[in-house]
Design an enzyme around this catalytic site. Structure first.
Site, PDB file in Angstrom:
ATOM      1  N   TYR A  18       0.841  -1.210   0.000  1.00  0.00           N
ATOM      2  CA  TYR A  18       0.000   0.000   0.000  1.00  0.00           C
ATOM      3  C   TYR A  18       0.872   1.254   0.000  1.00  0.00           C
ATOM      4  O   TYR A  18       0.713   2.134  -0.846  1.00  0.00           O
ATOM      5  CB  TYR A  18      -0.904  -0.053   1.227  1.00  0.00           C
ATOM      6  CG  TYR A  18      -1.894   1.089   1.339  1.00  0.00           C
ATOM      7  CD1 TYR A  18      -2.926   1.241   0.414  1.00  0.00           C
ATOM      8  CD2 TYR A  18      -1.816   1.998   2.397  1.00  0.00           C
ATOM      9  CE1 TYR A  18      -3.852   2.274   0.533  1.00  0.00           C
ATOM     10  CE2 TYR A  18      -2.735   3.024   2.525  1.00  0.00           C
ATOM     11  CZ  TYR A  18      -3.754   3.169   1.595  1.00  0.00           C
ATOM     12  OH  TYR A  18      -4.666   4.193   1.726  1.00  0.00           O
ATOM     13  N   LYS A  72       1.237   3.787  -3.272  1.00  0.00           N
ATOM     14  CA  LYS A  72       0.824   5.197  -3.200  1.00  0.00           C
ATOM     15  C   LYS A  72       2.013   6.122  -3.475  1.00  0.00           C
ATOM     16  O   LYS A  72       1.853   7.167  -4.110  1.00  0.00           O
ATOM     17  CB  LYS A  72       0.231   5.508  -1.826  1.00  0.00           C
ATOM     18  CG  LYS A  72      -1.131   4.865  -1.578  1.00  0.00           C
ATOM     19  CD  LYS A  72      -2.230   5.526  -2.406  1.00  0.00           C
ATOM     20  CE  LYS A  72      -3.594   4.957  -2.050  1.00  0.00           C
ATOM     21  NZ  LYS A  72      -4.680   5.547  -2.858  1.00  0.00           N
ATOM     22  N   PHE A  83     -14.065  -0.981  16.460  1.00  0.00           N
ATOM     23  CA  PHE A  83     -14.430  -0.705  17.858  1.00  0.00           C
ATOM     24  C   PHE A  83     -15.940  -0.473  17.981  1.00  0.00           C
ATOM     25  O   PHE A  83     -16.574  -0.940  18.925  1.00  0.00           O
ATOM     26  CB  PHE A  83     -13.685   0.537  18.379  1.00  0.00           C
ATOM     27  CG  PHE A  83     -12.180   0.374  18.516  1.00  0.00           C
ATOM     28  CD1 PHE A  83     -11.563  -0.844  18.310  1.00  0.00           C
ATOM     29  CD2 PHE A  83     -11.383   1.474  18.868  1.00  0.00           C
ATOM     30  CE1 PHE A  83     -10.177  -0.977  18.429  1.00  0.00           C
ATOM     31  CE2 PHE A  83      -9.999   1.345  19.001  1.00  0.00           C
ATOM     32  CZ  PHE A  83      -9.402   0.117  18.765  1.00  0.00           C
ATOM     33  N   ARG A  90       0.610   9.340  14.494  1.00  0.00           N
ATOM     34  CA  ARG A  90       0.174   9.933  13.225  1.00  0.00           C
ATOM     35  C   ARG A  90      -0.556  11.230  13.515  1.00  0.00           C
ATOM     36  O   ARG A  90      -1.578  11.233  14.220  1.00  0.00           O
ATOM     37  CB  ARG A  90      -0.871   9.028  12.566  1.00  0.00           C
ATOM     38  CG  ARG A  90      -0.401   8.025  11.585  1.00  0.00           C
ATOM     39  CD  ARG A  90       0.206   8.631  10.348  1.00  0.00           C
ATOM     40  NE  ARG A  90       1.015   7.646   9.666  1.00  0.00           N
ATOM     41  CZ  ARG A  90       0.521   6.566   9.115  1.00  0.00           C
ATOM     42  NH1 ARG A  90      -0.760   6.313   9.158  1.00  0.00           N
ATOM     43  NH2 ARG A  90       1.312   5.733   8.513  1.00  0.00           N
TER      44      ARG A  90
HETATM   45  P1  NAD Z   1     -12.738   1.968   0.255  1.00  0.00           P
HETATM   46  O1  NAD Z   1     -12.144   0.598   0.214  1.00  0.00           O
HETATM   47  O2  NAD Z   1     -14.039   2.154   0.928  1.00  0.00           O
HETATM   48  O3  NAD Z   1     -12.855   2.573  -1.197  1.00  0.00           O
HETATM   49  C1  NAD Z   1     -12.045   2.200  -2.278  1.00  0.00           C
HETATM   50  C2  NAD Z   1     -12.948   1.951  -3.477  1.00  0.00           C
HETATM   51  O4  NAD Z   1     -12.137   1.638  -4.605  1.00  0.00           O
HETATM   52  C3  NAD Z   1     -13.893   0.761  -3.267  1.00  0.00           C
HETATM   53  O5  NAD Z   1     -15.188   1.099  -3.692  1.00  0.00           O
HETATM   54  C4  NAD Z   1     -13.288  -0.310  -4.167  1.00  0.00           C
HETATM   55  O6  NAD Z   1     -14.247  -1.241  -4.609  1.00  0.00           O
HETATM   56  C5  NAD Z   1     -12.695   0.531  -5.272  1.00  0.00           C
HETATM   57  N1  NAD Z   1     -11.620  -0.125  -6.013  1.00  0.00           N
HETATM   58  C6  NAD Z   1     -10.495  -0.686  -5.512  1.00  0.00           C
HETATM   59  N2  NAD Z   1      -9.735  -1.186  -6.495  1.00  0.00           N
HETATM   60  C7  NAD Z   1     -10.392  -0.912  -7.654  1.00  0.00           C
HETATM   61  C8  NAD Z   1     -10.102  -1.172  -9.021  1.00  0.00           C
HETATM   62  N3  NAD Z   1      -8.993  -1.812  -9.397  1.00  0.00           N
HETATM   63  N4  NAD Z   1     -10.990  -0.746  -9.957  1.00  0.00           N
HETATM   64  C9  NAD Z   1     -12.113  -0.089  -9.598  1.00  0.00           C
HETATM   65  N5  NAD Z   1     -12.429   0.187  -8.311  1.00  0.00           N
HETATM   66  C10 NAD Z   1     -11.577  -0.236  -7.358  1.00  0.00           C
HETATM   67  O7  NAD Z   1     -11.607   2.887   0.929  1.00  0.00           O
HETATM   68  P2  NAD Z   1     -11.668   4.426   1.335  1.00  0.00           P
HETATM   69  O8  NAD Z   1     -11.345   4.532   2.760  1.00  0.00           O
HETATM   70  O9  NAD Z   1     -12.906   5.046   0.834  1.00  0.00           O
HETATM   71  O10 NAD Z   1     -10.424   4.984   0.520  1.00  0.00           O
HETATM   72  C11 NAD Z   1     -10.579   5.771  -0.663  1.00  0.00           C
HETATM   73  C12 NAD Z   1      -9.225   6.306  -1.091  1.00  0.00           C
HETATM   74  O11 NAD Z   1      -8.719   7.170  -0.078  1.00  0.00           O
HETATM   75  C13 NAD Z   1      -8.189   5.206  -1.303  1.00  0.00           C
HETATM   76  O12 NAD Z   1      -7.383   5.533  -2.412  1.00  0.00           O
HETATM   77  C14 NAD Z   1      -7.374   5.262  -0.035  1.00  0.00           C
HETATM   78  O13 NAD Z   1      -6.057   4.818  -0.253  1.00  0.00           O
HETATM   79  C15 NAD Z   1      -7.436   6.728   0.317  1.00  0.00           C
HETATM   80  N6  NAD Z   1      -7.234   6.928   1.762  1.00  0.00           N
HETATM   81  C16 NAD Z   1      -8.241   6.684   2.642  1.00  0.00           C
HETATM   82  C17 NAD Z   1      -8.008   6.877   4.004  1.00  0.00           C
HETATM   83  C18 NAD Z   1      -9.079   6.647   5.034  1.00  0.00           C
HETATM   84  O14 NAD Z   1      -8.801   6.821   6.228  1.00  0.00           O
HETATM   85  N7  NAD Z   1     -10.291   6.291   4.684  1.00  0.00           N
HETATM   86  C19 NAD Z   1      -6.744   7.288   4.445  1.00  0.00           C
HETATM   87  C20 NAD Z   1      -5.750   7.499   3.517  1.00  0.00           C
HETATM   88  C21 NAD Z   1      -6.005   7.343   2.172  1.00  0.00           C
END
Ligand code: NAD
Length: 325
Positions: free
Chosen positions: A160, A164, A206, A290
Site C-alpha cells: 500500500y 501510493k 471498535f 500519526r
Molecule cells: P474503500 O475501500 O471504501 O474505497 C475504495 C474503493 O475503490 C472501493 O469502492 C473499491 O471497490 C474501489 N476499487 C479498488 N480497487 C479498484 C479497481 N482496481 N478498480 C475499480 N475500483 C476499485 O476505501 P476508502 O477509505 O474510501 O479509501 C478511498 C481512497 O482514499 C483510497 O485511495 C485510499 O487509499 C485513500 N485513503 C483513505 C483513508 C481513510 O482513512 N479512509 C486514508 C488514507 C487514504
C-alpha cells in the site's frame, strides 16, 4: 460574493472508487454542486449500497470495471471527455494489505498510469488520493509534507505505502513532463458512515464490537496514536484541492490526536456499551503515531476541519447501529 467553484454544473468528473467509503461521499458533494459524475468501481471493497440513493439521479452514472485494466472506453459515459479525474480506487484498510496485496499494487501503479494518460488526453485536472502511509512509521511528528517518510519497502504494509508513493511519483512526472494539471492529497485516518464494519480499521471495528457487547480489541498497549477526521471534513478538503490549481502533496485530516486506548474508551462510552478492552498483538510496522501538519492545507486551501471526534463518532455510531440491527 462567493465566487463560483471551478468545477460545477456542466462539468464532467470521473471518480474511481466512487462506490467506496470516501468516494461515495465525494460523489454526493460533486452532485450537490451540479457536476455530472461517473463513478467507476469494481466493488472489491466498496458496495453498490453506498450509492443506491443515487439510482434516480440523472447526473450520476455508475460503471462496474477494474481500473487497473484501463478505463472501459466502450461505455458511452466513460468515452466522453472529463473535466476532472479523481483517483480514489484502492483497497485501504490494514486487513486488505494481506488479503488484496496484488490488487493494491496494481491499482496504485497500472491504474494510476492509465488515468494519468487519460487526464492528459482530456486536458482534465487530475486529483490523486494518496495517504499518510506515504510517511510510513514517521520519525518526525507531526508530519509536514516536506518530510520524506520512513517506509519499510518490503514489509507487509509496503504494498500500500509503496503503491501510493509510486502514484505520487507518477503524478508528479506527468505534471512536470506532460504539463498535467494535477493535485495530490495525503489523506490521514478518516472515518464516518459507509465504512465496512469488518474492514479492520479501528473506528468501525471498535464501534461494531461495542454495539455487539464484545470485547474491544486494541492492538499492542493501545498507546499508539492516530488523528481521526470525519469524512465530511475530508471531502471539503479534497474538493478545495480539486477547485484549486495546487499540486501539493497536501495533507488532509485533523490534528485531534488520540491514543487507540482512549478512542476505544470513548466509543464504549458513546455507545453506552459494557464491552471490556482487550489488548491483542500488534501488526508489524504499525505506525507509532500519526498527526498531520495542516499548515499548508490551511494556507493554500483555507482548510479547517469542523467536526470534533465526539460529534463525528456519534454520527458514525448511529449509522452502524442501523446497519447492524
Ligand atoms: P474503500 O475501500 O471504501 O474505497 C475504495 C474503493 O475503490 C472501493 O469502492 C473499491 O471497490 C474501489 N476499487 C479498488 N480497487 C479498484 C479497481 N482496481 N478498480 C475499480 N475500483 C476499485 O476505501 P476508502 O477509505 O474510501 O479509501 C478511498 C481512497 O482514499 C483510497 O485511495 C485510499 O487509499 C485513500 N485513503 C483513505 C483513508 C481513510 O482513512 N479512509 C486514508 C488514507 C487514504
Amino acid at each position: 460574493m462567493v465566487p463560483d467553484p471551478r468545477f460545477r454544473d456542466g462539468h464532467r468528473v470521473l471518480v474511481t472508487g466512487g462506490a467506496g467509503f470516501v468516494g461515495s461521499h465525494l460523489v454526493d458533494r460533486l452532485l450537490n454542486r451540479g457536476c455530472t459524475v461517473v463513478a467507476v468501481d469494481n466493488f472489491i471493497t466498496g458496495s453498490k449500497d453506498n450509492v443506491a440513493h443515487l439510482a434516480e439521479q440523472p447526473l450520476f452514472t455508475l460503471v462496474e470495471a477494474d481500473v487497473s485494466e484501463g478505463l472501459p472506453d466502450h461505455h458511452p459515459a466513460v468515452r466522453q471527455r472529463f473535466d476532472a479525474i479523481m483517483h480514489l480506487a484502492s483497497p485501504a484498510s490494514p486487513t486488505d494489505f494481506t488479503t488484496l496485496p496484488i490488487e493494491i499494487l496494481r491499482v496504485g501503479s497500472l491504474a494510476t498510469l492509465h488515468l494519468l494518460d487519460r487526464a492528459v488526453a482530456d486536458r482534465a485536472r487530475f486529483v490523486l488520493a494518496s495517504t499518510s502511509e506515504a510517511y510510513g512509521d514517521p520519525l518526525v511528528h507531526p508530519q509536514p509534507e516536506t518530510y520524506w517518510g520512513n517506509v519499510n519497502p518490503i514489509g507487509v504494509r509496503s504494498v500500500y505505502d509503496e503503491a501510493k508513493r509510486f502514484s505520487e511519483s507518477a503524478t508528479m512526472a506527468y505534471h512536470r513532463y506532460r504539463r498535467l494539471d494535477a493535485g495530490i492529497v495525503r489523506i490521514f485516518n478518516t472515518y464516518g458512515p459507509r465504512m465496512r464494519p469488518d474492514d479492520g480499521r479501528a473506528v468501525p471495528t471498535f464501534i461494531s464490537q461495542a454495539l455487539r457487547g464484545e470485547p474491544i480489541t486494541v492492538h499492542g498497549t493501545g498507546a499508539q496514536t492516530r488523528s481521526i477526521c470525519y469524512v465530511d471534513d475530508l471531502v471539503t478538503g479534497i474538493v478545495a484541492l480539486l477547485d484549486s490549481t495546487e499540486t501539493g502533496p497536501i495533507n488532509c485530516g485533523t490534528e485531534h490526536e488520540l491514543s487507540m486506548r482512549d478512542l476505544a474508551e470513548l466509543i464504549v462510552e458513546l455507545v453506552g456499551s459494557r464491552s471490556t478492552i482487550d489488548l491483542v498483538s500488534r501488526s508489524s510496522d504499525d505506525p507509532e503515531m500519526r498527526r498531520p501538519d495542516l499548515a499548508l492545507a490551511r494556507a493554500v486551501l483555507g482548510f479547517q476541519p469542523t467536526v470534533g471526534p465526539q460529534d463525528g463518532l456519534r454520527r458514525t455510531i448511529a449509522y452502524f447501529r442501523q446497519r447492524l440491527s
